[in-house]
Write a protein that holds these residues in place. Sequence first.
Motif, PDB file in Angstrom:
ATOM      1  N   ASP A   1       0.814  -1.218   0.000  1.00 48.01           N
ATOM      2  CA  ASP A   1       0.000   0.000   0.000  1.00 48.01           C
ATOM      3  C   ASP A   1       0.851   1.273   0.000  1.00 48.01           C
ATOM      4  O   ASP A   1       0.522   2.268   0.656  1.00 48.01           O
ATOM      5  CB  ASP A   1      -0.955   0.021   1.201  1.00 48.01           C
ATOM      6  N   LEU A   2       1.941   1.233  -0.749  1.00 47.17           N
ATOM      7  CA  LEU A   2       2.806   2.406  -0.838  1.00 47.17           C
ATOM      8  C   LEU A   2       2.249   3.409  -1.849  1.00 47.17           C
ATOM      9  O   LEU A   2       1.611   3.018  -2.832  1.00 47.17           O
ATOM     10  CB  LEU A   2       4.218   1.985  -1.247  1.00 47.17           C
ATOM     11  N   PRO A   3       2.502   4.694  -1.657  1.00 46.21           N
ATOM     12  CA  PRO A   3       2.064   5.699  -2.630  1.00 46.21           C
ATOM     13  C   PRO A   3       2.910   5.602  -3.897  1.00 46.21           C
ATOM     14  O   PRO A   3       4.134   5.520  -3.826  1.00 46.21           O
ATOM     15  CB  PRO A   3       2.299   7.023  -1.903  1.00 46.21           C
ATOM     16  N   THR A   4       2.274   5.603  -5.035  1.00 44.83           N
ATOM     17  CA  THR A   4       2.992   5.482  -6.305  1.00 44.83           C
ATOM     18  C   THR A   4       2.839   6.769  -7.121  1.00 44.83           C
ATOM     19  O   THR A   4       1.928   7.562  -6.892  1.00 44.83           O
ATOM     20  CB  THR A   4       2.470   4.296  -7.126  1.00 44.83           C
ATOM     21  N   LEU A   5       3.730   6.920  -8.068  1.00 43.71           N
ATOM     22  CA  LEU A   5       3.677   8.073  -8.958  1.00 43.71           C
ATOM     23  C   LEU A   5       3.045   7.697 -10.280  1.00 43.71           C
ATOM     24  O   LEU A   5       3.148   6.552 -10.735  1.00 43.71           O
ATOM     25  CB  LEU A   5       5.086   8.623  -9.195  1.00 43.71           C
ATOM     26  N   SER A   6       2.425   8.664 -10.912  1.00 45.79           N
ATOM     27  CA  SER A   6       1.817   8.459 -12.223  1.00 45.79           C
ATOM     28  C   SER A   6       2.913   8.544 -13.286  1.00 45.79           C
ATOM     29  O   SER A   6       3.713   9.480 -13.295  1.00 45.79           O
ATOM     30  CB  SER A   6       0.757   9.529 -12.473  1.00 45.79           C
ATOM     31  N   ILE A   7       2.930   7.553 -14.181  1.00 42.49           N
ATOM     32  CA  ILE A   7       3.956   7.486 -15.219  1.00 42.49           C
ATOM     33  C   ILE A   7       3.427   8.121 -16.500  1.00 42.49           C
ATOM     34  O   ILE A   7       2.338   7.788 -16.977  1.00 42.49           O
ATOM     35  CB  ILE A   7       4.381   6.033 -15.483  1.00 42.49           C
ATOM     36  N   GLY A   8       4.192   9.053 -17.053  1.00 35.10           N
ATOM     37  CA  GLY A   8       3.796   9.732 -18.270  1.00 35.10           C
ATOM     38  C   GLY A   8       4.388   9.104 -19.524  1.00 35.10           C
ATOM     39  O   GLY A   8       4.854   7.966 -19.510  1.00 35.10           O
ATOM     40  N   ASP A   9       4.381   9.843 -20.605  1.00 37.03           N
ATOM     41  CA  ASP A   9       4.892   9.385 -21.900  1.00 37.03           C
ATOM     42  C   ASP A   9       5.959  10.372 -22.358  1.00 37.03           C
ATOM     43  O   ASP A   9       5.656  11.484 -22.796  1.00 37.03           O
ATOM     44  CB  ASP A   9       3.747   9.311 -22.918  1.00 37.03           C
ATOM     45  N   SER A  10       7.214   9.969 -22.269  1.00 36.44           N
ATOM     46  CA  SER A  10       8.310  10.872 -22.625  1.00 36.44           C
ATOM     47  C   SER A  10       8.376  11.141 -24.118  1.00 36.44           C
ATOM     48  O   SER A  10       9.029  12.097 -24.555  1.00 36.44           O
ATOM     49  CB  SER A  10       9.650  10.309 -22.136  1.00 36.44           C
ATOM     50  N   GLU A  11       7.699  10.326 -24.925  1.00 34.91           N
ATOM     51  CA  GLU A  11       7.681  10.569 -26.366  1.00 34.91           C
ATOM     52  C   GLU A  11       6.882  11.826 -26.720  1.00 34.91           C
ATOM     53  O   GLU A  11       7.022  12.369 -27.812  1.00 34.91           O
ATOM     54  CB  GLU A  11       7.081   9.362 -27.100  1.00 34.91           C
ATOM     55  N   GLN A  12       6.052  12.281 -25.796  1.00 36.48           N
ATOM     56  CA  GLN A  12       5.208  13.439 -26.066  1.00 36.48           C
ATOM     57  C   GLN A  12       5.838  14.760 -25.631  1.00 36.48           C
ATOM     58  O   GLN A  12       5.231  15.815 -25.790  1.00 36.48           O
ATOM     59  CB  GLN A  12       3.856  13.269 -25.342  1.00 36.48           C
ATOM     60  N   LEU A  13       7.045  14.703 -25.090  1.00 35.42           N
ATOM     61  CA  LEU A  13       7.684  15.917 -24.592  1.00 35.42           C
ATOM     62  C   LEU A  13       8.089  16.843 -25.736  1.00 35.42           C
ATOM     63  O   LEU A  13       8.443  16.386 -26.823  1.00 35.42           O
ATOM     64  CB  LEU A  13       8.926  15.562 -23.763  1.00 35.42           C
ATOM     65  N   GLU A  14       8.063  18.133 -25.461  1.00 34.18           N
ATOM     66  CA  GLU A  14       8.469  19.132 -26.440  1.00 34.18           C
ATOM     67  C   GLU A  14       9.445  20.113 -25.800  1.00 34.18           C
ATOM     68  O   GLU A  14       9.364  20.405 -24.597  1.00 34.18           O
ATOM     69  CB  GLU A  14       7.244  19.889 -26.975  1.00 34.18           C
ATOM     70  N   VAL A  15      10.346  20.621 -26.607  1.00 35.36           N
ATOM     71  CA  VAL A  15      11.302  21.615 -26.136  1.00 35.36           C
ATOM     72  C   VAL A  15      10.553  22.875 -25.705  1.00 35.36           C
ATOM     73  O   VAL A  15       9.646  23.330 -26.403  1.00 35.36           O
ATOM     74  CB  VAL A  15      12.330  21.942 -27.242  1.00 35.36           C
ATOM     75  N   GLY A  16      10.924  23.417 -24.558  1.00 40.30           N
ATOM     76  CA  GLY A  16      10.253  24.591 -24.011  1.00 40.30           C
ATOM     77  C   GLY A  16       9.200  24.265 -22.972  1.00 40.30           C
ATOM     78  O   GLY A  16       8.697  25.174 -22.300  1.00 40.30           O
ATOM     79  N   GLU A  17       8.882  22.996 -22.809  1.00 37.59           N
ATOM     80  CA  GLU A  17       7.864  22.575 -21.850  1.00 37.59           C
ATOM     81  C   GLU A  17       8.394  22.681 -20.423  1.00 37.59           C
ATOM     82  O   GLU A  17       9.554  22.387 -20.144  1.00 37.59           O
ATOM     83  CB  GLU A  17       7.470  21.123 -22.172  1.00 37.59           C
ATOM     84  N   TRP A  18       7.511  23.108 -19.505  1.00 40.97           N
ATOM     85  CA  TRP A  18       7.892  23.223 -18.098  1.00 40.97           C
ATOM     86  C   TRP A  18       7.987  21.844 -17.453  1.00 40.97           C
ATOM     87  O   TRP A  18       7.154  20.964 -17.700  1.00 40.97           O
ATOM     88  CB  TRP A  18       6.883  24.066 -17.325  1.00 40.97           C
ATOM     89  N   VAL A  19       9.007  21.656 -16.611  1.00 43.78           N
ATOM     90  CA  VAL A  19       9.191  20.406 -15.865  1.00 43.78           C
ATOM     91  C   VAL A  19       9.690  20.745 -14.465  1.00 43.78           C
ATOM     92  O   VAL A  19      10.193  21.849 -14.219  1.00 43.78           O
ATOM     93  CB  VAL A  19      10.177  19.445 -16.557  1.00 43.78           C
ATOM     94  N   ALA A  20       9.548  19.776 -13.556  1.00 43.36           N
ATOM     95  CA  ALA A  20      10.003  19.967 -12.176  1.00 43.36           C
ATOM     96  C   ALA A  20      10.677  18.692 -11.679  1.00 43.36           C
ATOM     97  O   ALA A  20      10.363  17.590 -12.143  1.00 43.36           O
ATOM     98  CB  ALA A  20       8.831  20.331 -11.266  1.00 43.36           C
ATOM     99  N   ALA A  21      11.606  18.852 -10.754  1.00 44.48           N
ATOM    100  CA  ALA A  21      12.314  17.713 -10.170  1.00 44.48           C
ATOM    101  C   ALA A  21      12.141  17.727  -8.662  1.00 44.48           C
ATOM    102  O   ALA A  21      12.108  18.785  -8.034  1.00 44.48           O
ATOM    103  CB  ALA A  21      13.800  17.761 -10.525  1.00 44.48           C
ATOM    104  N   ILE A  22      12.015  16.535  -8.085  1.00 40.43           N
ATOM    105  CA  ILE A  22      11.998  16.377  -6.631  1.00 40.43           C
ATOM    106  C   ILE A  22      13.078  15.364  -6.283  1.00 40.43           C
ATOM    107  O   ILE A  22      13.168  14.303  -6.883  1.00 40.43           O
ATOM    108  CB  ILE A  22      10.633  15.893  -6.110  1.00 40.43           C
TER     109      ILE A  22
END
Length: 478
Positions: A156-177
Amino acid sequence: MQRIRRQFSLWLLLMVAMLGAQAVQARELPGFTELVKQAAPGVVNISTTREIERRNMRFNGPQGQEIPERFRQFFGDQMPFGPGPGSGGPGDSEQRSSLGSGFIISEDGYILTNAHVVDGADEIVVRLNDHRELKAELIGADAKTDIALLKVDATDLPTLSIGDSEQLEVGEWVAAIGSPFGFDHSVTSGIISAINRTLPSDTYVPFIQTDVAINPGNSGGPLFNLDGEVVGINSQIFTRSGGFMGLSFAIPINVAMNIADQLRSDGRVSRGWLGVVIQPVSRDLAESFGLEGVRGALIAEVARDSPAAEAGLQAGDIILSVNNEQVERFSNLPRLIGRVSPGGDAELEVLRDGERIDETVTVGDWPKDGTQAAMSDGMNDTQTRLGIAVAPLEPEVLERNNLPSGVRVTAVAPSGVAADAGVRAGDIIVALNQQAIDSPERLAEVFALIKGKRVVPLRIYRDGRSLFVALRLAQNEQ
C-alpha cells in the motif's frame, strides 16, 4: 497645464498597461504546489553503505555523502570537496555512505533509481516520505542506461503516475523532486532545453536536457511534467565549476520503464546487437562516398560470425536509417539497434558504392562481454580490453597536425575503459603512460608493461589540441 494633463494621462495609461502585462505574465507562469503535494509521498531518499579500503577512498561531499559516480564523470578528478575523515594506512577499511533519490512505481514496493546510486553497495536503505526506513533488495541494474530496480518489503505504498516521454516538447515546463546534498524532497523547476540528446559515453539513452537545478543527491529522482506525471529520471549534469551550471540530463521514462520491466521479469536486460565497428561521417567522407549531407554511421569493420556479417553488410557501408528512423549521428546507431529485440528484424537503409539499398538484419543478443562483442575479432587483445579500435595514421595526417606519431581511434565500445575516460572515435592517441604511441602494435606493447597501476594517463589529440584523460583500469588489468 492641459499639455501636462495629457502627458500625465498617457503616462498613467502606460503604467496600467505595463502592470496588466505583468499580471498576465504572472498568471501564465506555472505553479507547482499541487504537483508537489500529490507527488512528494512517492519520492524516496536512498542511502547506501559499502566497505572500502582507505587507500582507495573517494572524495566526499557535505554530510559525508559520496559524490555519485556519474557526477564524478563531469566533476573530473578535482573534486570541490576534501577527502573524508580517517585517512588510514593501506589495508585499512571503513564504511562509506552515499545518497541519492528514487521513486515508487508499484504499491508492493518496487522503486526506480539510477544504477550509479547503488553501484557496489553492500547495504541499501530507502527512507520514505513518512520517515520509515526500509532495507531494499537490488533486483537488477543496467549500467548502459543507468537504471536500477529496487524492492522493499512493504504494501500500500504511494505510487507516482507514469507519463509518456515521447510526447515531450522543447520549451515545456518540468520539475524535479529529490535529495540534493541530503536535503530531502527539494523541489526545482525549469524547462526542457533539448530532447534526444546523445552524450559521449552514453549511446543507449536519448537524454532529456533541461535547465532544472540538479545536484549530487538528485540522482535517481523523478522529473515531472505539469500534469504531475513522471517523464524522466534525473541522472547527470555537465559542469566546469563543480556545481550546477544550467545543463542537466534525464533518462526518458519510456526507456526506464522498459528496462525496469525486463529487470523485474528476467533480472537482466536484452538488447539488440549488430556486430560492427562504426565511425562518424565527416564532410569529406560524405563527399567521397557520394552522400549528400553529413549523417549516418560508417561501418569501419564487420565482426566475423556477427548478425551484420550474416546479412552481408560490408566495411564502407553507411547506415542511413533503422526501421525508417534516420541515423542523424553515428552515435545514434547503437541505441536504434539496441531497442530491437534479439531475434527481431531491423530494416536498414544503406549507402553502398554510391547507391542506396535496403538490407534486413536479424539482430542478435548483446553478448555478456559487451566490450569485446562490440569490437571485431580482428582486433588485438589490448584494444579489446581497452574497448577501442585503432588504426595507423598516414604520414600526411601526422604532418598536417604537427604530430610526431600517433594512432587514430576508429571506434569506442559503448561500455569500457576508454568510454569511461571520455575517449571518442576520431581521437588520435599520442601517448599512453607517458610512452609515445606510433602504431597499434606499440599501443599493445606499452599496455602490457603497465603493472600495479590503477589509473594511467592517456594523451590524445582532438580538435587541434592535445589533452590528457585518465584510464581507470580494472583490477585484472593492473
